[in-house]
Design a protein around this motif. Structure first.
Motif, PDB file in Angstrom:
ATOM      1  N   LEU A  94      59.973  89.177  75.485  1.00  0.00           N
ATOM      2  CA  LEU A  94      59.334  89.463  74.320  1.00  0.00           C
ATOM      3  C   LEU A  94      57.869  90.123  74.704  1.00  0.00           C
ATOM      4  CD1 LEU A  94      59.422  89.561  71.227  1.00  0.00           C
ATOM      5  CD2 LEU A  94      58.438  87.385  71.214  1.00  0.00           C
ATOM      6  N   VAL A  95      57.076  89.234  75.296  1.00  0.00           N
ATOM      7  CA  VAL A  95      55.846  89.680  75.725  1.00  0.00           C
ATOM      8  C   VAL A  95      55.800  91.028  76.603  1.00  0.00           C
ATOM      9  CG1 VAL A  95      53.768  88.953  77.241  1.00  0.00           C
ATOM     10  CG2 VAL A  95      54.893  87.535  75.588  1.00  0.00           C
ATOM     11  N   PHE A  96      56.826  91.052  77.377  1.00  0.00           N
ATOM     12  CA  PHE A  96      57.005  92.343  78.293  1.00  0.00           C
ATOM     13  C   PHE A  96      57.244  93.371  77.635  1.00  0.00           C
ATOM     14  CE2 PHE A  96      59.176  95.170  81.239  1.00  0.00           C
ATOM     15  CZ  PHE A  96      58.422  95.266  82.230  1.00  0.00           C
ATOM     16  N   SER A  97      58.033  93.228  76.583  1.00  0.00           N
ATOM     17  CA  SER A  97      58.673  94.448  75.794  1.00  0.00           C
ATOM     18  C   SER A  97      57.092  94.987  74.848  1.00  0.00           C
ATOM     19  CB  SER A  97      59.939  94.022  74.854  1.00  0.00           C
ATOM     20  OG  SER A  97      60.950  93.747  75.526  1.00  0.00           O
ATOM     21  N   ALA A 115      55.826  98.772  75.180  1.00  0.00           N
ATOM     22  CA  ALA A 115      55.651  99.597  74.196  1.00  0.00           C
ATOM     23  C   ALA A 115      54.613 100.224  73.822  1.00  0.00           C
ATOM     24  CB  ALA A 115      56.292  98.853  72.674  1.00  0.00           C
ATOM     25  N   LYS A 116      53.611  99.388  74.269  1.00  0.00           N
ATOM     26  CA  LYS A 116      52.024 100.006  74.062  1.00  0.00           C
ATOM     27  C   LYS A 116      51.759 101.016  75.178  1.00  0.00           C
ATOM     28  CE  LYS A 116      50.227  97.282  70.639  1.00  0.00           C
ATOM     29  NZ  LYS A 116      49.491  97.833  69.488  1.00  0.00           N
ATOM     30  N   PHE A 117      52.371 100.949  76.295  1.00  0.00           N
ATOM     31  CA  PHE A 117      51.886 101.812  77.217  1.00  0.00           C
ATOM     32  C   PHE A 117      52.814 102.973  77.619  1.00  0.00           C
ATOM     33  CE2 PHE A 117      49.705  97.841  78.486  1.00  0.00           C
ATOM     34  CZ  PHE A 117      48.487  98.138  78.218  1.00  0.00           C
ATOM     35  N   LEU A 118      54.064 102.779  77.480  1.00  0.00           N
ATOM     36  CA  LEU A 118      55.002 103.789  77.718  1.00  0.00           C
ATOM     37  C   LEU A 118      55.856 104.290  76.483  1.00  0.00           C
ATOM     38  CD1 LEU A 118      56.766 102.208  80.776  1.00  0.00           C
ATOM     39  CD2 LEU A 118      55.061 103.931  80.869  1.00  0.00           C
ATOM     40  N   LEU A 119      56.179 105.377  76.685  1.00  0.00           N
ATOM     41  CA  LEU A 119      57.011 106.107  75.305  1.00  0.00           C
ATOM     42  C   LEU A 119      58.535 105.329  75.685  1.00  0.00           C
ATOM     43  CD1 LEU A 119      55.630 109.354  75.223  1.00  0.00           C
ATOM     44  CD2 LEU A 119      55.152 107.878  73.895  1.00  0.00           C
ATOM     45  N   SER A 120      59.162 105.461  74.519  1.00  0.00           N
ATOM     46  CA  SER A 120      60.592 105.272  74.542  1.00  0.00           C
ATOM     47  C   SER A 120      61.511 106.224  74.869  1.00  0.00           C
ATOM     48  CB  SER A 120      61.117 104.112  73.559  1.00  0.00           C
ATOM     49  OG  SER A 120      62.371 103.996  73.467  1.00  0.00           O
ATOM     50  N   SER A 133      64.991 107.909  77.594  1.00  0.00           N
ATOM     51  CA  SER A 133      65.902 107.252  78.512  1.00  0.00           C
ATOM     52  C   SER A 133      65.658 106.707  79.702  1.00  0.00           C
ATOM     53  CB  SER A 133      66.912 108.486  78.527  1.00  0.00           C
ATOM     54  OG  SER A 133      66.561 109.494  79.401  1.00  0.00           O
ATOM     55  N   SER A 134      64.590 107.186  80.549  1.00  0.00           N
ATOM     56  CA  SER A 134      64.496 106.596  81.787  1.00  0.00           C
ATOM     57  C   SER A 134      63.791 105.264  81.588  1.00  0.00           C
ATOM     58  CB  SER A 134      63.725 107.827  82.664  1.00  0.00           C
ATOM     59  OG  SER A 134      62.375 107.879  81.897  1.00  0.00           O
ATOM     60  N   VAL A 135      62.870 105.184  80.693  1.00  0.00           N
ATOM     61  CA  VAL A 135      62.249 103.773  80.396  1.00  0.00           C
ATOM     62  C   VAL A 135      63.153 102.807  79.994  1.00  0.00           C
ATOM     63  CG1 VAL A 135      60.528 102.757  78.827  1.00  0.00           C
ATOM     64  CG2 VAL A 135      60.194 104.934  79.757  1.00  0.00           C
ATOM     65  N   ILE A 136      63.983 103.159  79.124  1.00  0.00           N
ATOM     66  CA  ILE A 136      65.566 102.421  78.769  1.00  0.00           C
ATOM     67  C   ILE A 136      66.023 102.004  80.053  1.00  0.00           C
ATOM     68  CG2 ILE A 136      67.536 102.287  77.600  1.00  0.00           C
ATOM     69  CD1 ILE A 136      66.290 103.928  75.517  1.00  0.00           C
ATOM     70  N   LEU A 137      66.367 102.685  80.928  1.00  0.00           N
ATOM     71  CA  LEU A 137      67.122 102.327  82.173  1.00  0.00           C
ATOM     72  C   LEU A 137      66.256 101.459  83.130  1.00  0.00           C
ATOM     73  CD1 LEU A 137      68.910 105.875  83.257  1.00  0.00           C
ATOM     74  CD2 LEU A 137      69.816 103.866  82.173  1.00  0.00           C
ATOM     75  N   ILE A 138      64.954 101.712  83.203  1.00  0.00           N
ATOM     76  CA  ILE A 138      64.031 100.973  84.378  1.00  0.00           C
ATOM     77  C   ILE A 138      63.548  99.840  83.723  1.00  0.00           C
ATOM     78  CG2 ILE A 138      61.925 102.225  83.804  1.00  0.00           C
ATOM     79  CD1 ILE A 138      63.643 101.609  87.180  1.00  0.00           C
ATOM     80  N   LYS A 139      63.599  99.534  82.312  1.00  0.00           N
ATOM     81  CA  LYS A 139      62.785  98.334  81.874  1.00  0.00           C
ATOM     82  C   LYS A 139      63.543  97.098  82.344  1.00  0.00           C
ATOM     83  CE  LYS A 139      61.751  96.825  77.022  1.00  0.00           C
ATOM     84  NZ  LYS A 139      61.988  96.979  75.604  1.00  0.00           N
ATOM     85  N   PRO A 140      64.742  96.755  82.561  1.00  0.00           N
ATOM     86  CA  PRO A 140      65.500  95.287  82.937  1.00  0.00           C
ATOM     87  C   PRO A 140      64.863  95.279  84.258  1.00  0.00           C
ATOM     88  CG  PRO A 140      67.083  96.665  81.935  1.00  0.00           C
ATOM     89  CD  PRO A 140      66.111  97.736  81.689  1.00  0.00           C
TER      90      PRO A 140
END
Length: 147
Positions: A27-30, A34-39, A41-48
Motif C-alpha cells: 500500500l505504501v509502495f503503491s 503513483a506519485k512518481f510514475l505514470l500508470s 503498461s510497462s509500470v504495471i508489469l515492473i511494479k511487482p
C-alpha cells in the motif's frame, strides 16, 4: 510439540505475518509509485518486481545492518523462536522476495501480457505460500539439527 505440529504452527504464523507485511508495504509502495510514475503498461508489469525487490532489500538491510527482524517485530513473541531461527526466517524471506522479483521480471518481459497476468494472479501467490512453508521448514530443521 512434535516437529510437524511446530512446523505447521510456524508456517501459518509466518504466512499471515508475511502477508500483513506485504500488504502494508504494498500500500505504501503503491502510493509512492503513483506519485512518481505514470500508470502505463510497462509500470504495471515492473511494479511487482520493484515491490518484491525493494521489500527483500529492506528485510535484508534491517536484519543484517541494523539487527532488526521485521517479522519478529510484528507480534513475533507468540511464535517462540530462537534468535537464530528468526534470522534464518528473515534472510530466507528476503531471498524468497528477491526470487519472486526476478521471476516477475523474467515473465513480464519475455512473455505476453496475458501469460504474465495468469502468472501474477495464480502462480505468484502459490510460490509465495510454498516459499513461506519452505522457509519455516528450514528454520525448524536447523533448530532440530543443532539440538
Amino acid at each position: 510439540m512434535s516437529i510437524t505440529k511446530h512446523w505447521l504452527f510456524l508456517s501459518f504464523g509466518l504466512l499471515w505475518r508475511s502477508f500483513l507485511l506485504l500488504q502494508i508495504y504494498g500500500l505504501v509502495f503503491s502510493l509512492l509509485i503513483a506519485k512518481f510514475l505514470l500508470s502505463n503498461s510497462s509500470v504495471i508489469l515492473i511494479k511487482p518486481t520493484l515491490l518484491y525487490g525493494s521489500l527483500a532489500l529492506i528485510i535484508f538491510i534491517a536484519q543484517v545492518g541494523f539487527k532488526l527482524n521485521l517479522l519478529r517485530a510484528m507480534l513475533g513473541k507468540r511464535l517462540n523462536l530462537s534468535q537464530t531461527q528468526w534470522r534464518i526466517c528473515a534472510l530466507s524471506l528476503a531471498c524468497l522476495f528477491a526470487t519472486m522479483a526476478t521471476l516477475n521480471a523474467v515473465v513480464a518481459f519475455s512473455t505476453s501480457f496475458d501469460f504474465w497476468l495468469y502468472y501474477k494472479v495464480f502462480a505468484s501467490p502459490v510460490l509465495l505460500v510454498a516459499g513461506i512453508f519452505a522457509t519455516s521448514w528450514v528454520a525448524i530443521s536447523r533448530d532440530s539439527i543443532h539440538q
